[in-house]
Design a protein around this motif. Structure first.
Motif, PDB file in Angstrom:
ATOM      1  N   GLN A 828      32.943  42.636  29.076  1.00  0.00           N
ATOM      2  CA  GLN A 828      32.082  42.365  30.222  1.00  0.00           C
ATOM      3  C   GLN A 828      32.497  41.074  30.915  1.00  0.00           C
ATOM      4  N   GLU A 829      32.126  40.995  32.179  1.00  0.00           N
ATOM      5  CA  GLU A 829      32.259  39.780  32.996  1.00  0.00           C
ATOM      6  C   GLU A 829      33.680  39.230  32.947  1.00  0.00           C
ATOM      7  N   VAL A 830      34.638  40.074  33.225  1.00  0.00           N
ATOM      8  CA  VAL A 830      36.029  39.625  33.279  1.00  0.00           C
ATOM      9  C   VAL A 830      36.229  38.829  34.566  1.00  0.00           C
ATOM     10  N   GLN A 831      36.689  37.606  34.426  1.00  0.00           N
ATOM     11  CA  GLN A 831      36.895  36.732  35.582  1.00  0.00           C
ATOM     12  C   GLN A 831      38.275  36.104  35.495  1.00  0.00           C
ATOM     13  N   LEU A 832      38.882  35.911  36.665  1.00  0.00           N
ATOM     14  CA  LEU A 832      40.208  35.305  36.745  1.00  0.00           C
ATOM     15  C   LEU A 832      40.125  34.018  37.547  1.00  0.00           C
ATOM     16  N   GLU A 833      40.914  33.046  37.127  1.00  0.00           N
ATOM     17  CA  GLU A 833      40.995  31.782  37.857  1.00  0.00           C
ATOM     18  C   GLU A 833      42.454  31.338  37.851  1.00  0.00           C
ATOM     19  N   ALA A 834      43.015  31.203  39.034  1.00  0.00           N
ATOM     20  CA  ALA A 834      44.398  30.752  39.133  1.00  0.00           C
ATOM     21  C   ALA A 834      44.427  29.263  38.827  1.00  0.00           C
ATOM     22  N   ILE A 835      45.182  28.901  37.810  1.00  0.00           N
ATOM     23  CA  ILE A 835      45.272  27.502  37.383  1.00  0.00           C
ATOM     24  C   ILE A 835      46.455  26.818  38.035  1.00  0.00           C
ATOM     25  N   SER A 836      47.558  27.514  38.113  1.00  0.00           N
ATOM     26  CA  SER A 836      48.756  26.948  38.718  1.00  0.00           C
ATOM     27  C   SER A 836      49.523  28.078  39.372  1.00  0.00           C
ATOM     28  N   SER A 837      50.715  27.733  39.801  1.00  0.00           N
ATOM     29  CA  SER A 837      51.524  28.743  40.471  1.00  0.00           C
ATOM     30  C   SER A 837      52.047  29.784  39.501  1.00  0.00           C
ATOM     31  N   GLN A 838      51.982  29.498  38.212  1.00  0.00           N
ATOM     32  CA  GLN A 838      52.480  30.457  37.228  1.00  0.00           C
ATOM     33  C   GLN A 838      51.464  30.737  36.131  1.00  0.00           C
ATOM     34  N   SER A 839      50.227  30.332  36.309  1.00  0.00           N
ATOM     35  CA  SER A 839      49.225  30.508  35.273  1.00  0.00           C
ATOM     36  C   SER A 839      47.924  31.001  35.874  1.00  0.00           C
ATOM     37  N   ILE A 840      47.302  31.937  35.164  1.00  0.00           N
ATOM     38  CA  ILE A 840      45.974  32.438  35.521  1.00  0.00           C
ATOM     39  C   ILE A 840      45.129  32.411  34.262  1.00  0.00           C
ATOM     40  N   LYS A 841      43.943  31.840  34.363  1.00  0.00           N
ATOM     41  CA  LYS A 841      43.022  31.813  33.235  1.00  0.00           C
ATOM     42  C   LYS A 841      42.102  33.029  33.325  1.00  0.00           C
ATOM     43  N   VAL A 842      42.052  33.792  32.234  1.00  0.00           N
ATOM     44  CA  VAL A 842      41.230  34.994  32.161  1.00  0.00           C
ATOM     45  C   VAL A 842      40.095  34.720  31.194  1.00  0.00           C
ATOM     46  N   THR A 843      38.865  34.956  31.612  1.00  0.00           N
ATOM     47  CA  THR A 843      37.696  34.792  30.755  1.00  0.00           C
ATOM     48  C   THR A 843      36.886  36.083  30.776  1.00  0.00           C
ATOM     49  N   TRP A 844      36.219  36.357  29.674  1.00  0.00           N
ATOM     50  CA  TRP A 844      35.393  37.547  29.575  1.00  0.00           C
ATOM     51  C   TRP A 844      34.446  37.408  28.397  1.00  0.00           C
ATOM     52  N   LYS A 845      33.564  38.385  28.266  1.00  0.00           N
ATOM     53  CA  LYS A 845      32.617  38.437  27.156  1.00  0.00           C
ATOM     54  C   LYS A 845      32.785  39.765  26.432  1.00  0.00           C
ATOM     55  N   ALA A 846      32.287  39.805  25.213  1.00  0.00           N
ATOM     56  CA  ALA A 846      32.471  40.982  24.365  1.00  0.00           C
ATOM     57  C   ALA A 846      31.730  42.185  24.945  1.00  0.00           C
ATOM     58  N   PRO A 847      32.138  43.417  24.576  1.00  0.00           N
ATOM     59  CA  PRO A 847      31.415  44.614  25.033  1.00  0.00           C
ATOM     60  C   PRO A 847      29.976  44.611  24.489  1.00  0.00           C
ATOM     61  N   LYS A 848      29.189  45.498  25.040  1.00  0.00           N
ATOM     62  CA  LYS A 848      27.819  45.617  24.570  1.00  0.00           C
ATOM     63  C   LYS A 848      27.802  45.978  23.091  1.00  0.00           C
ATOM     64  N   LYS A 849      26.774  45.493  22.421  1.00  0.00           N
ATOM     65  CA  LYS A 849      26.744  45.594  20.960  1.00  0.00           C
ATOM     66  C   LYS A 849      26.822  47.042  20.485  1.00  0.00           C
ATOM     67  N   HIS A 850      26.035  47.944  21.097  1.00  0.00           N
ATOM     68  CA  HIS A 850      25.995  49.319  20.609  1.00  0.00           C
ATOM     69  C   HIS A 850      27.257  50.097  20.951  1.00  0.00           C
ATOM     70  N   LEU A 851      28.112  49.509  21.769  1.00  0.00           N
ATOM     71  CA  LEU A 851      29.366  50.194  22.116  1.00  0.00           C
ATOM     72  C   LEU A 851      30.579  49.608  21.387  1.00  0.00           C
ATOM     73  N   GLN A 852      30.326  48.635  20.504  1.00  0.00           N
ATOM     74  CA  GLN A 852      31.459  47.991  19.843  1.00  0.00           C
ATOM     75  C   GLN A 852      32.024  48.836  18.708  1.00  0.00           C
TER      76      GLN A 852
END
Length: 1850
Positions: A828-852
């Motif tokens: 869930q909540e996959v987000q991208l943030e460009a840090i530099s010209s060659q780097s992107i920071k990817v953040t996210w959260k775990a799937p819902k509990k009952h679907l894990q």
């Protein structure tokens, strides 16, 4: 009887089972027996009979008929695993090995009876399962197959060579079994441990033998035995001959009396031999003259010596050295002759043995002699073939000695001189040994008489004769008589017996020898019985031996005969053969292996050996019948609780006893439920067993045993008692995410077919009442699968079995957790943030509990270059989970590229669905490639047209903003013009406004919003040629009344190559114009034949290929009779590199010829130039300076005068030096790169030509370097190590050469050493012998892991077990640990940034899984009291130390406070003085000009760190602290309104002593600055230049910054002196202190810089009226404080400067850099000093030297001092950022020893040159109003430091 063989419907297995296929009705008509035959003896046995009862086929589940539990077989042999079952329909079979189906293999073949494995291999070992099933059920056979490898023995080493006495070690290795017994053999005999033999090892595998004897060589065998298996290996041990060998010898020699003789024998042997010495066969006696000894060289090498100190004649003879050891004897001999009288040693009479050889030695002593001869009976020997005389050594050999010929006297005759002999005789007696006449024993029979003579036919008497039997004396008990008469002996035996057999030896001996003769006596004995046959009884089916044995000599032959039946015997021969039933044993007995009824009868044993009559004896064999069971039921059924009867019938010899057994337990007839009854019918016995009532335990096999005196038999009956079934044993067959596969085993079915099964399943948290039930599962099944379950959930399962009787109890209850399934939901909540010209920071959260669907263990992040088609493959990054929120950094991406990212969660089951693709774009970056195809074309003299190609899109790395063209002129004098840049958005550009006919360097770059990209390679283009400009200057002067000299300067704008110059001359009285041509390298012309007192006009024009240029100004001159002195050379600036020779020309004309005088200095008091070895004035007026130095810079005046007038020019000499050090800084770092930028320093008067960047890893002496373009201001180093410190320096180069290296700066790439996360558990699982480590907790710190080292050991041992890897895995397992043991564990994980260690303790479990007690620290109770005393002592000691430290700290604080108070008091005094002086000198500018006086204030502060800031607090100060000065420290601020105020702060030394000068600023990489303290100092060391800047306040006042500082020189130190510094700072405060307040600059006096000191003063509120003042630089100059010489110049150079850092004595250098773009507005109005530069452009020195003139340029009509001084200094254009200077060590050679070092005088530091004369006068009186704190010279009264410097703000 029918015998069944393999084939048809009947199969016999390897275990003896009989299989009947396709059973038919007639198969029930037979009785079946099993007959076995012994493989070796041939004995046969048969079992009891059995019947086959047939019934109609009914549907039934498989029942195992034959199976196995364990089989053992040797590798390579075939084996059959039986598996046969009965059932209807016919069952099917499947084989499994180790729970897996058998792999296809040609060696495995499924037969009717089981599984046949041909040529078994060790890998076939395992558990085999035979699954049998049909539609009504299933069954299985489970067994284990063990394939044993044959034992293999290897003895090492394979080749053994030794020597006698050495040690031999053998090792025996065994494979094929872990359990075995070893034994050692030598030459077939077992070896037992002894004194010299050791057998070691756990299995006696090592054989060590010491002191090997010669007999110990041979074949050595190692035997290994295990059960019935054995193996052996053999090696041959070869013992080399250890017999002594003589390696070096002595030779025959002749010596003189009293001469020293040394004889040496070098002997080798094993064991070490013993050496003896003899002289003429007599031992050498050790005395004072004869010394013997030996030296052991190596293990088997000995050096024996014999030394004779005073040789006498008797010492001559044959010397023999004899080496002897257990292996043999060896000797060597040689003769030593001693000069002297010749004689013969006395000889003893000899005894010789007839038939043998003998030697007679003549021992001659003395030397010389002529010959040695032997005589017998006056006859010279030899006189026959058996005699041989050795004349060389005097030996006589007699071969095959004969008594009658060789016995007698022998004479040795030595010829000493002619006709002079020496004789000595010896008598030889010959003895004859005995000779026995051969004899042999004839054949004798027992009881006969024997006489054997032994006759000695020759030999000397007396002769002694003896007899031996079998090598020993004949015992008297044998009754043998021996008769001896003279030379005969006879042996008599009156009654021969067997005991007389043997070897008889006759031995004859006399004085000569002993001889013997041997013969064998054999006694013949007739046969006789030892064991006679007797009547015997044999049991049917058993073996019987008919005994018969006999003896005799020779051994007798035994023959058996047979007569069948009990009638009259009729004996017939018995056919005997080892393969038949009847065999003849070695003893003579007869073996019948299997007795039959027809074997009954008479047997005859006949014995004969051809000695006497044969003997025989008969016997009768009776055959007895054992008891046999003839009838019994094989199987029978019973119902639990009912009565049951079973009967069996027996037959055989009576009486017969019948007993009943149940499964090998005898049934007691007296038991309550068992009743046994017996009855006899005819010759049979019937026994009946009654059971009432039957129970489950009665099911099984009953047997009735019939026993009589001759055997027994049994019948086996299977009783089946039926009842309800037992519950099945349920087990898990397979667990998946949504299914559970069960398999069950039916323990006891109640002896009734199972009709079905019920299965119940529920969630663990639910009750059985809500369980889901599956009923009536087919009884033919033994497995089932439960479906539609949820992943990673826990369930309870149980079963019930049913048959016709009823339902079983519940089975065992299983608790099962389903496997994890791949997650059903995306992160869930996959987000991208460009840090530099060659780097992107990817953040996210775990799937819902009952679907894990289990525990999320990691994620897969997929990324790709985004495209609408989605055809690109995703790149996958896997990572472990760290928590609910996750993050990963995508590196090494393409710059300014759009990427799509998806994330998938993973657990143990797999990967879940992807998240929605999220799009992000990497940041822009600078272009990575330059524009291509850069073309430049000069289109005109002032324009160049450029074009290029745009870089590829992949190289732009962003949105192209435009192009930047960087270009500069390469000036003719080698300097570089101003570096300029032009920006355009097109791919072409025209550069205009260029210098004509000038070579330009051009580079092009593309830039984005991120900045400038890579520059293109330099291209060079020259603008087109044009007509030149006017000459820069012209002069004309009359040298006589008719001659005029015209001189000129080249044009400022050459615009091409000057071809020539044209000089024009005209006068008002002539209409014509005269033209004179001069070549391009001539700058003057002589015009003769002019009229006196007539005015002439002159002008000059330069000519290029483009034509004539503009004319110069017109100058008018009038030739006079009295020609005044005039100088044709022009004023101007001369620039030269240092250490060169320079000529300053001064060409003057006039009549009479003028006198030339040179002066230096333009401050109103010029002084004549110094003339020495380096400076001289030529006859032509030129001033020559050789090896020019920086101190030679300045203004030089040339004055020419005659009687009528004088003329003067001023030449400004500027010496070019190497450039100053740049200021290097780090602007950006990544994990693998560091970006550096720098601010160039002063160029030393010559353009910067480039830079050299050096770098090195920290703690490394290896430096790399990169050349960099002069237009670059930054550089990025790639491919560096992650997390590593690097050192950098930068060096600038100009036309003079490379400058000083910049200060070393350090920077570290991103990344750090690994770390172990505390939230992760290190130990995953621990049992008794294994530990699993969790290594997920290791974080690499941003740098890849390079090595992983793990060590562990039990806490009670010192040896570590080490495991090393090059990478880090998620887990690691430690195997083979000790049970129930505490362990110590340490790990070391390394990357390029460093390493981290982690230590831990753990304990393995007990064998039963229980934990062990923790480690306890034991305390010795006996030492408690001592320990308490020690603890008390330790506490007292620590307390005393702490108290001492506190007192010391208090004392230091008091001293600091006193020092601080002293400093503040001095500051207050200085402040008060400043206020007083300012109040006295508050005047208007006009008044100041009139008084020609400027206020100067000096404040003395001892060596400390200084920070003046606007604060209300003050802290303690010391040599390493920060000083905070506030208004309270200074007192009340004086509010004066003086327009010009000067503040100077001095750091002054209190010591005048001399000492080494230390300069740490010029330290090169890898050097120690303090190691250079050997430089000359004191009075012989010249002081460096001090810089002074004079600043005037313009109107109207505007707020600005004016900051100045100076570098310092360390003060020389003397022993016992206090080391302090003396510095001066000139500062100007400003209202704008916001920027200054943002940071505190701590400045240490030993390393302060302009920037730091200026910032420090910015923070001060010293004078309120200075806040509203603005200062600009009006004058700048350098003063040489040692020579009091000063130069003034103009600050026109465009590169602004911030620091002054000389590189040698007498050089002051200014360095600066442009401000950052964002700071430009703030510092635009800041006034800063600038470097000295000429008012115009540089002139070419070589033409001046050729014409010996210096022509002024850019002055116009005005000449003289005012014109030059008027352009001394210009306004600055910009301010620059200040920079720390570096200190340089002074050059010792710059201070001549004979020259006194002069101190700087205040009067000479006036700010000259000024623009007006009044200003000159004012500057001359500067600093004259100093009071109290200063002495008359302007220095503090405490000391006078020649190295002090001051900066004055005016």
């Amino acid at each position: 009887m029918i015998v069944f063989n393999q084939g048809s419907r009947f199969l016999i297995t390897s275990t003896g089972a009989l299989y009947i296929l396709d059973v038919q009705n007639e198969d029930g008509l037979y009785n079946y027996r099993c007959v076995t035959r012994h493989r070796y003896t041939g004995e046969t046995r048969q079992s009891n009979s059995a019947r086959l009862f047939l019934s109609d086929p009914t549907n039934s589940e498989p029942v195992i008929l034959d199976g196995f539990e364990r089989r053992e077989v040797m590798a390579g042999s075939p084996v059959e695993l039986p598996c046969k079952a009965a059932g209807h329909p016919a069952p099917k079979y499947r084989w499994l090995k180790d729970t897996s189906p058998l792999e296809p293999d040609s060696r495995f073949r499924q037969t009717v009876t089981g599984l046949l494995i041909e040529s078994t291999q060790p890998s076939d070992t395992g558990s085999y399962v035979c699954e049998v099933w049909n539609s009504y059920g299933n069954a299985e056979v489970v067994g284990r197959l063990l394939v044993k490898q044959p034992l293999k023995v290897v003895v090492s080493p394979r080749k053994v060579k030794g020597s006698v006495g050495s040690q031999v070690s053998l090792s025996c290795s065994v494979s094929g079994s872990d359990e075995y017994e070893l034994s050692w053999y030598r030459n077939g005999e077992i070896i037992h441990p002894g004194n010299n033999v050791r057998i070691t090892g756990n299995n006696r595998e090592n054989l060590i033998m010491e002191g090997m004897a010669k007999s110990d060589g041979g074949a050595y065998q190692c035997f290994a035995r295990h059960g019935k298996m054995s193996a052996q290996d053999m090696v041959q041990v070869v013992l080399e001959d250890g017999t002594p060998k003589i390696l070096s010898i002595f030779s025959e020699k002749v010596v003189s009396p009293n001469e020293v003789v040394s004889l040496v024998c070098n002997v080798k042997g094993t064991p070490l031999p013993t050496v003896t010495w003899t002289l003429d066969d007599e031992p050498v006696i050790k005395d004072s003259n004869h010394q013997m000894g030996h030296i052991t060289l190596v293990e088997d090498n000995i050096l024996s010596y014999l030394n004779i100190s005073h040789t006498q004649v008797r010492d001559g003879g044959v010397y023999r050295c004899t080496a002897n050891n257990s292996a043999g004897v060896v000797s060597y001999q040689a003769r030593i002759n001693v000069r002297g009288p010749v004689s013969i040693r006395p000889m003893k009479n000899l005894t010789a043995i007839a038939g043998r050889d003998t030697y007679i030695h003549c021992r001659v002593i003395g030397y010389p002699y002529y010959s040695i001869k032997w005589y017998k009976n006056a006859n010279l020997l030899p006189f026959n073939h058996r005699q041989r005389a050795f004349e060389s050594n005097g030996t006589l050999k007699l071969s095959d000695v004969q008594k009658d010929m060789d016995e007698g006297e022998y004479t040795c005759c030595v010829l000493i001189q002619p006709q002079h002999y020496f004789n000595r005789s010896v008598y030889v007696t010959v003895k004859v040994p005995p000779f026995i006449q051969p004899f042999e024993f004839p054949s004798f029979s027992i009881g006969q008489r024997v006489f054997i003579p032994c006759v000695v036919v020759s030999g000397d008497l007396p002769i002694y004769i003896t007899w031996h039997k079998d090598g020993k004396p004949i015992p008297a008990s044998l009754g043998v008589t021996i008769d001896n008469i003279d030379f005969t002996s006879s042996l008599r035996i009156s009654n021969l017996s067997v005991e007389h057999n043997g070897n008889y030896t006759c031995i004859a001996r006399n004085d000569a020898a002993a001889v013997e003769h041997q013969s064998q006596l054999n006694v013949r004995v007739p046969p006789r019985f030892v064991v006679q046959p007797q009547d015997q009884a044999g049991i049917y089916g058993k073996a019987v031996i008919l005994n018969c044995s006999a003896t005799g000599s020779p051994p007798p032959t035994i023959v058996w005969k047979y007569s069948k039946g009990a009638g009259v015997p009729q004996f017939q021969p018995i056919a005997l053969n080892s393969g038949f039933r009847i065999q003849l044993l070695g003893t003579g007995s007869l073996l019948i292996k299997h007795v039959l009824e027809e074997d009954s009868g008479y047997y005859l044993c006949k014995v004969s050996n051809d000695v006497g009559a044969a003997v025989s004896k008969s016997m009768y064999l009776t055959v007895k019948i054992p008891a046999m069971i003839t009838s019994y039921p094989n199987t029978t059924l019973a119902t639990q609780g009912q009565r049951k009867e079973m009967s069996c019938t027996a037959h055989g010899e009576k009486p017969i006893m019948v007993r009943w057994e149940k499964e090998d337990r005898i049934i007691n007839p007296e038991m309550s439920r068992y009743v046994v009854s017996v009855k006899e019918v005819a010759d049979e016995v019937i026994s009946t067993l009654q059971i009432l009532p039957t129970v489950r335990e009665d099911s099984g096999f009953f047997s009735c045993h019939a026993i009589n005196s001759y055997g027994e038999d049994r019948g086996i009956i299977q009783l089946t008692v039926q009842e309800p079934p037992d519950p099945p044993e349920v087990e898990i067959r397979e667990v998946r995410d949504r299914t559970i596969a069960l398999r069950w085993t039916m323990g006891f079915d109640g002896n009734s077919p199972i009709t079905g099964y019920d299965i119940e399943c529920k969630n663990k948290s639910a009750s059985w009442g809500s369980a889901q039930t599956t009923k009536d599962v087919s009884p033919q099944l033994n497995q089932a699968t439960i479906i539609d379950l949820h992943p990673s959930s826990t369930y309870n399962i149980r079963m019930f079995a049913k048959n016709h009787i009823g339902k079983s109890d519940a089975s065992n209850e299983l608790t099962i957790t389903t496997d994890e399934a791949a997650p059903d939901g995306p992160p869930q909540e996959v987000q991208l943030e460009a840090i530099s010209s060659q780097s992107i920071k990817v953040t996210w959260k775990a799937p819902k509990k009952h679907l894990q669907n289990g525990m999320i263990r990691g994620y897969q992040v997929g990324y790709r270059e985004y495209s609408t088609g989605g055809s690109y493959q995703f790149n996958i990054i896997s990572m472990d989970t760290t928590g609910d929120s996750e993050m990963v950094m995508l590196d090494d991406l393409k710059k300014f590229t759009k990427y799509g990212v998806v994330v998938q969660a993973t657990n143990r089951a797999g990967t879940g669905p992807s998240s929605q693709e999220v799009i992000a774009t990497t940041l822009e970056d600078v272009p990575s490639r330059p524009p291509e195809n850069v073309q430049a074309t000069a289109t005109s003299p002032e324009t160049i047209s450029l074009s290029w190609s745009t870089p590829l899109k992949e190289a732009l790395n962003g949105v192209l903003q435009g192009f930047r063209v960087i270009y500069w002129a390469n000036l003719p004098d080698g300097e570089l013009g101003e570096i300029r840049n032009v920006t355009t958005s097109q791919d072409s550009l025209e550069l205009d406004g260029l210098e004509k006919y000038t070579n330009y360097s051009i580079q092009v770059l593309a830039f984005t919003r991120a900045g400038d990209g890579v520059r293109s390679e330099q291209i060079f283009t020259r603008t087109k040629e044009d007509v030149p400009g006017p000459p820069a200057g012209i002069k004309a002067a009359a040298s006589t009344n008719s001659v005029v000299f015209v001189s000129w300067l080249p044009p400022l704008k050459l615009n091409g190559i000057i071809w020539k110059y044209t000089v024009f001359c005209s006068n008002p009285y002539s209409t014509g114009i005269s033209e004179f041509e001069a070549t391009s390298d001539v700058y003057f012309h002589r015009v003769p034949n002019l009229s006196r007192n007539q005015q002439y006009s002159f002008w000059v024009v330069a000519v290029t290929a483009a034509g004539r240029g503009n004319a110069s100004e017109v100058i008018t001159v009038e030739p006079l009779a009295k020609a005044p002195a005039r100088i044709l050379t022009f004023s101007g600036t001369v620039t030269t590199p240092w250490m060169k020779d320079i000529v300053l020309p001064c060409k003057a004309v006039g009549d009479p010829p003028p006198t030339i005088k040179w002066l230096k200095g333009s401050n109103g008091n010029p002084a004549p130039v110094m003339i020495d070895g380096r400076r001289s004035i030529h006859n032509n007026g030129s001033f020559v300076i050789r090896t020019v130095k920086a101190e030679d810079s300045g203004y030089y005046s040339c004055v020419a005068s005659n009687n009528w007038d004088s003329d003067e020019i001023v030449l400004n000499l500027q010496v070019q030096v190497p450039p100053d050090q740049p200021r290097l800084t780090v602007t950006k770092t990544t994990t693998t790169s560091i970006t550096l930028s720098w601010i160039p320093g002063d160029n030393g008067g010559s353009s910067i030509r480039g830079y050299i960047l050096q770098y090195s890893e920290d703690n490394s002496e290896q430096w790399g370097n990169f050349p960099i373009s002069p237009s670059e201001r930054s550089y990025r180093l790639e491919n560096l190590k992650c997390g590593t410190w690097y050192k950098f320096t930068l060096t600038a180069q100009n036309g003079v050469g490379p400058g000083r290296i910049s200060e070393i700066i350090e920077a570290k790439t991103h990344g750090k050493e690994p770390q172990f996360a505390k939230e992760h558990e290190l130990f995953t699982s621990i049992n008794s012998t294994r530990v699993k480590l969790n290594l997920i907790g290791w974080n690499n710190g941003g740098c890849p892991i390079t090595s992983f080292t793990l060590e562990y050991r039990p806490v009670d041992t010192a040896v570590w077990t080490t495991a090393q890897r090059t990478s880090l895995t998620k887990s690691y397992i430690l195997y083979d640990l000790q049970e129930a043991t505490w362990y110590e564990l340490q790990m070391k994980v390394s990357n390029s940034a460093g390493y981290a260690e982690k230590k831990a303790m753990f304990a393995t479990l007990n064998a039963d899984g229980s934990t062990i007690p923790p480690l306890l620290k034991t305390v010795d109770k006996d030492k408690d009291h001592m320990a308490s005393n020690e603890g008390l002592k330790m506490m007292v000691t620590i307390s005393c130390i702490l108290v001492g430290m506190v007192l010391l700290f208090v004392l230091l604080m008091v001293l600091k406070r006193r020092r601080r108070e002293q400093r503040l008091k001095r500051l207050r005094d200085a402040k008060s003085l400043a206020e007083m002086l300012m109040s006295k000198n508050t005047r208007t500018p006009d008044t100041m000009n009139k008084q020609q006086q400027t206020l100067r204030m000096h404040i003395d502060i001892p060596r400390a760190q200084l920070l003046i800031e606007e604060r209300d607090t003050m802290e303690t100060i010391d040599d390493r602290s920060t000083v905070l000065l506030t208004d309270a420290d200074f007192g009340e601020t004086s509010k004066q309104k003086s327009s010009t105020v000067t503040h100077t702060v001095h750091y002054q030394s209190l010591s005048q002593a001399t000492g080494p000068l230390v300069d740490v600023s010029d330290a090169r990489p890898g050097t120690n600055p303090t190691a250079r303290r050997t430089a000359k100092a004191g009075p012989t060391t010249r002081n460096r230049y001090a810089s002074q800047w004079t600043l005037n306040r313009p109107h109207p006042p505007i707020s600005s910054h004016t900051l100045t500082t100076d570098w310092r020189l360390p003060t020389p130190r003397a022993a016992g002196s206090v080391d302090k510094e003396s510095d001066s700072y000139s500062v100007s405060p400003s209202q704008d202190t916001d920027r200054a307040r943002s940071s505190m600059v701590s400045t240490e006096s030993a390393s302060s810089t302009y920037e730091e000191l200026a910032r420090a003063y910015e923070h001060a509120k010293m004078e309120e009226q200075l806040r509203h003042a603005k200062f600009t630089i009006t004058e700048c100059f350098i003063s040489d404080t040692s020579s009091e010489q000063m130069t003034a110049g103009t600050n026109e150079y465009t590169d602004s400067l911030t620091s002054s850092t000389p590189s040698e004595s007498g050089i002051c250098r200014f360095t600066a850099s442009p401000p950052k773009p964002q700071d430009g507005g703030r510092v635009m109005n800041m006034a800063v000093p600038k470097a000295h530069r000429p008012g115009g452009e540089l002139v070419h020195l070589p033409p001046y030297l050729r014409m010996d003139f210096l022509l002024n340029r850019g002055v116009g009509a005005s000449s003289g001092r005012e014109a030059a001084l008027g352009q001394a200094c210009l306004e600055p254009q910009k301010s620059r950022t200040l920079k720390r200077p570096a200190l340089l060590e002074p050059t010792p050679t710059e201070a001549p020893a004979g020259r006194e070092v002069q101190q700087w005088q205040p009067g000479t530091a006036s700010t000259l040159p000024l623009r007006e004369g009044s200003e000159l006068a004012q500057a001359a009186k500067i600093s004259s109003s100093q009071e109290s704190l200063l002495d008359s010279r302007g220095h503090l009264k405490q000391s006078s430091n020649p190295y002090a410097k001051s900066y004055t703000l005016v």
